[in-house]
Scaffold this motif. Structure first.
Motif, PDB file in Angstrom:
ATOM      1  N   GLU A   1       0.855  -1.196   0.000  1.00 46.91           N
ATOM      2  CA  GLU A   1       0.000   0.000   0.000  1.00 46.91           C
ATOM      3  C   GLU A   1       0.884   1.238   0.000  1.00 46.91           C
ATOM      4  N   ASN A   2       0.477   2.246  -0.744  1.00 48.89           N
ATOM      5  CA  ASN A   2       1.179   3.523  -0.725  1.00 48.89           C
ATOM      6  C   ASN A   2       0.610   4.366   0.403  1.00 48.89           C
ATOM      7  N   GLY A   3       1.307   4.382   1.515  1.00 49.04           N
ATOM      8  CA  GLY A   3       0.869   5.122   2.686  1.00 49.04           C
ATOM      9  C   GLY A   3       1.414   6.529   2.738  1.00 49.04           C
ATOM     10  N   THR A   4       1.889   7.060   1.603  1.00 46.27           N
ATOM     11  CA  THR A   4       2.426   8.416   1.552  1.00 46.27           C
ATOM     12  C   THR A   4       1.472   9.313   0.768  1.00 46.27           C
ATOM     13  N   ASP A   5       1.763  10.588   0.742  1.00 42.89           N
ATOM     14  CA  ASP A   5       0.985  11.544  -0.048  1.00 42.89           C
ATOM     15  C   ASP A   5       1.563  11.715  -1.451  1.00 42.89           C
ATOM     16  N   ASP A   6       2.589  10.939  -1.785  1.00 46.30           N
ATOM     17  CA  ASP A   6       3.276  11.060  -3.067  1.00 46.30           C
ATOM     18  C   ASP A   6       2.861   9.943  -4.015  1.00 46.30           C
ATOM     19  N   ASN A   7       2.833  10.247  -5.295  1.00 45.60           N
ATOM     20  CA  ASN A   7       2.747   9.204  -6.313  1.00 45.60           C
ATOM     21  C   ASN A   7       4.161   8.714  -6.595  1.00 45.60           C
ATOM     22  N   ARG A   8       4.328   7.393  -6.623  1.00 45.93           N
ATOM     23  CA  ARG A   8       5.661   6.810  -6.733  1.00 45.93           C
ATOM     24  C   ARG A   8       5.708   5.772  -7.844  1.00 45.93           C
ATOM     25  N   GLY A   9       6.922   5.373  -8.196  1.00 44.71           N
ATOM     26  CA  GLY A   9       7.111   4.150  -8.954  1.00 44.71           C
ATOM     27  C   GLY A   9       7.297   3.027  -7.960  1.00 44.71           C
ATOM     28  N   ILE A  10       6.815   1.834  -8.302  1.00 51.35           N
ATOM     29  CA  ILE A  10       6.960   0.682  -7.408  1.00 51.35           C
ATOM     30  C   ILE A  10       7.357  -0.528  -8.244  1.00 51.35           C
ATOM     31  N   GLY A  11       8.206  -1.357  -7.708  1.00 54.42           N
ATOM     32  CA  GLY A  11       8.650  -2.543  -8.420  1.00 54.42           C
ATOM     33  C   GLY A  11       8.414  -3.800  -7.601  1.00 54.42           C
ATOM     34  N   LEU A  12       8.426  -4.924  -8.294  1.00 54.10           N
ATOM     35  CA  LEU A  12       8.366  -6.239  -7.657  1.00 54.10           C
ATOM     36  C   LEU A  12       9.484  -7.080  -8.237  1.00 54.10           C
ATOM     37  N   GLY A  13      10.255  -7.702  -7.372  1.00 51.47           N
ATOM     38  CA  GLY A  13      11.348  -8.544  -7.833  1.00 51.47           C
ATOM     39  C   GLY A  13      11.604  -9.655  -6.848  1.00 51.47           C
ATOM     40  N   PHE A  14      12.817 -10.197  -6.872  1.00 51.73           N
ATOM     41  CA  PHE A  14      13.186 -11.248  -5.933  1.00 51.73           C
ATOM     42  C   PHE A  14      14.584 -10.982  -5.404  1.00 51.73           C
ATOM     43  N   VAL A  15      14.872 -11.577  -4.261  1.00 53.75           N
ATOM     44  CA  VAL A  15      16.148 -11.359  -3.579  1.00 53.75           C
ATOM     45  C   VAL A  15      16.921 -12.667  -3.515  1.00 53.75           C
ATOM     46  N   LYS A  16      18.138 -12.635  -4.037  1.00 53.38           N
ATOM     47  CA  LYS A  16      19.022 -13.800  -3.972  1.00 53.38           C
ATOM     48  C   LYS A  16      19.998 -13.645  -2.812  1.00 53.38           C
ATOM     49  N   ASP A  17      20.366 -14.776  -2.204  1.00 51.08           N
ATOM     50  CA  ASP A  17      21.360 -14.799  -1.119  1.00 51.08           C
ATOM     51  C   ASP A  17      20.986 -13.837   0.007  1.00 51.08           C
ATOM     52  N   ILE A  18      19.698 -13.849   0.367  1.00 56.06           N
ATOM     53  CA  ILE A  18      19.215 -12.913   1.374  1.00 56.06           C
ATOM     54  C   ILE A  18      19.907 -13.150   2.713  1.00 56.06           C
ATOM     55  N   GLY A  19      20.271 -12.066   3.370  1.00 60.72           N
ATOM     56  CA  GLY A  19      20.920 -12.140   4.668  1.00 60.72           C
ATOM     57  C   GLY A  19      22.403 -12.417   4.622  1.00 60.72           C
ATOM     58  N   THR A  20      22.994 -12.419   3.417  1.00 62.46           N
ATOM     59  CA  THR A  20      24.427 -12.657   3.291  1.00 62.46           C
ATOM     60  C   THR A  20      25.106 -11.435   2.672  1.00 62.46           C
ATOM     61  N   ASP A  21      26.434 -11.487   2.613  1.00 61.47           N
ATOM     62  CA  ASP A  21      27.181 -10.393   1.986  1.00 61.47           C
ATOM     63  C   ASP A  21      26.921 -10.319   0.482  1.00 61.47           C
ATOM     64  N   ASN A  22      26.404 -11.400  -0.095  1.00 58.27           N
ATOM     65  CA  ASN A  22      26.144 -11.441  -1.535  1.00 58.27           C
ATOM     66  C   ASN A  22      24.684 -11.143  -1.884  1.00 58.27           C
ATOM     67  N   GLU A  23      23.916 -10.663  -0.914  1.00 59.09           N
ATOM     68  CA  GLU A  23      22.498 -10.386  -1.176  1.00 59.09           C
ATOM     69  C   GLU A  23      22.342  -9.484  -2.390  1.00 59.09           C
ATOM     70  N   LYS A  24      21.410  -9.874  -3.270  1.00 58.76           N
ATOM     71  CA  LYS A  24      21.199  -9.115  -4.508  1.00 58.76           C
ATOM     72  C   LYS A  24      19.719  -9.046  -4.827  1.00 58.76           C
ATOM     73  N   LEU A  25      19.250  -7.846  -5.110  1.00 59.44           N
ATOM     74  CA  LEU A  25      17.885  -7.623  -5.554  1.00 59.44           C
ATOM     75  C   LEU A  25      17.834  -7.697  -7.077  1.00 59.44           C
ATOM     76  N   VAL A  26      16.858  -8.447  -7.612  1.00 57.14           N
ATOM     77  CA  VAL A  26      16.662  -8.532  -9.056  1.00 57.14           C
ATOM     78  C   VAL A  26      15.243  -8.055  -9.373  1.00 57.14           C
ATOM     79  N   PRO A  27      15.071  -6.838  -9.876  1.00 57.67           N
ATOM     80  CA  PRO A  27      13.735  -6.359 -10.238  1.00 57.67           C
ATOM     81  C   PRO A  27      13.156  -7.139 -11.411  1.00 57.67           C
TER      82      PRO A  27
END
Length: 213
Positions: free
Chosen positions: A113-139
């Motif tokens: 939910e957009n709980g701000t007063d601003d219109n924004r861009g929003i993305g959905l992706g996945f996270v590899k190696d979450i919680g490690t030094d190699n964590e990477k977001l892939v949109p």
């Protein structure tokens, strides 16, 4: 633990150079406010052996994002489990946007939910190696007009397609469907954790193909 998939693509004396572009472009409502984002591009040489690896983890994340020169730029992100929701918030003192802690939401979806007063861009992706030094977001997807008080519920549909084209780059937001036919299409969750694929070229027909093994 989130399901993960590792795909290895190989060519051997392909006969011509080629660039594979990987994308999830099978979701509902694409090119109508929701746009696919190029996951990866990999070039295979005409001679010798070329290899490319692609990894996926079924760990979705909402992304506070913007568009810059046609590509997605992430400023922050929030991993969720399916059946959870989060809210995009703004610190009025600093102007910083952030997500609140996920809580139970719609089954089988991730919701924001957009709980701000601003219109924004929003993305959905996945996270590899979450919680490690190699964590990477892939949109994987981008919405260009996430208006104040709006909610979006979605699933990450990992139907991977590959196209032979050099017209795109990693992170590019596609505004229109791809004009060439896909040479590869698989639901990643129906594959084994580790798979190998061979890219081939038929000079007679000028066609590329990708086969298992």
């Amino acid at each position: 633990m989130a399901a993960s998939r590792s795909l290895s693509f190989t060519s051997n004396n392909l006969g011509t150079s080629a660039t594979l572009m990987f994308i999830f472009d099978e979701a509902d409502g694409l090119y109508q406010g929701r746009f696919p984002v190029v996951l990866q591009t990999s070039t295979f040489q005409s001679n010798g052996v070329s290899r490319a690896n692609l990894g996926f983890v079924d760990q979705p994340a909402w992304i506070d994002a913007r568009e810059d020169q046609g590509a997605i730029v992430a400023t922050s992100y929030q991993p969720l489990d399916y059946g959870q929701e989060t809210t995009l918030l703004k610190d009025d003192r600093t102007g910083h946007f952030f997500f609140d802690v996920p809580k139970p939401g719609i089954p089988y979806n991730v919701t924001v939910e957009n709980g701000t007063d601003d219109n924004r861009g929003i993305g959905l992706g996945f996270v590899k190696d979450i919680g490690t030094d190699n964590e990477k977001l892939v949109p994987a997807y981008y919405w260009d007009n996430f208006v104040s008080s709006e909610s979006i519920g979605a699933t990450l549909q990992p139907i991977l397609r590959a196209y032979v084209t050099s017209d795109y780059r990693e992170g590019l937001i596609l505004q229109d469907p791809i004009s060439v036919a896909a040479v590869f299409e698989k639901d990643l969750l129906n594959l084994e954790p580790d798979t190998s694929w061979t890219l081939s070229y038929d000079p007679g027909s000028g066609q590329f193909s990708i086969t298992s093994g």
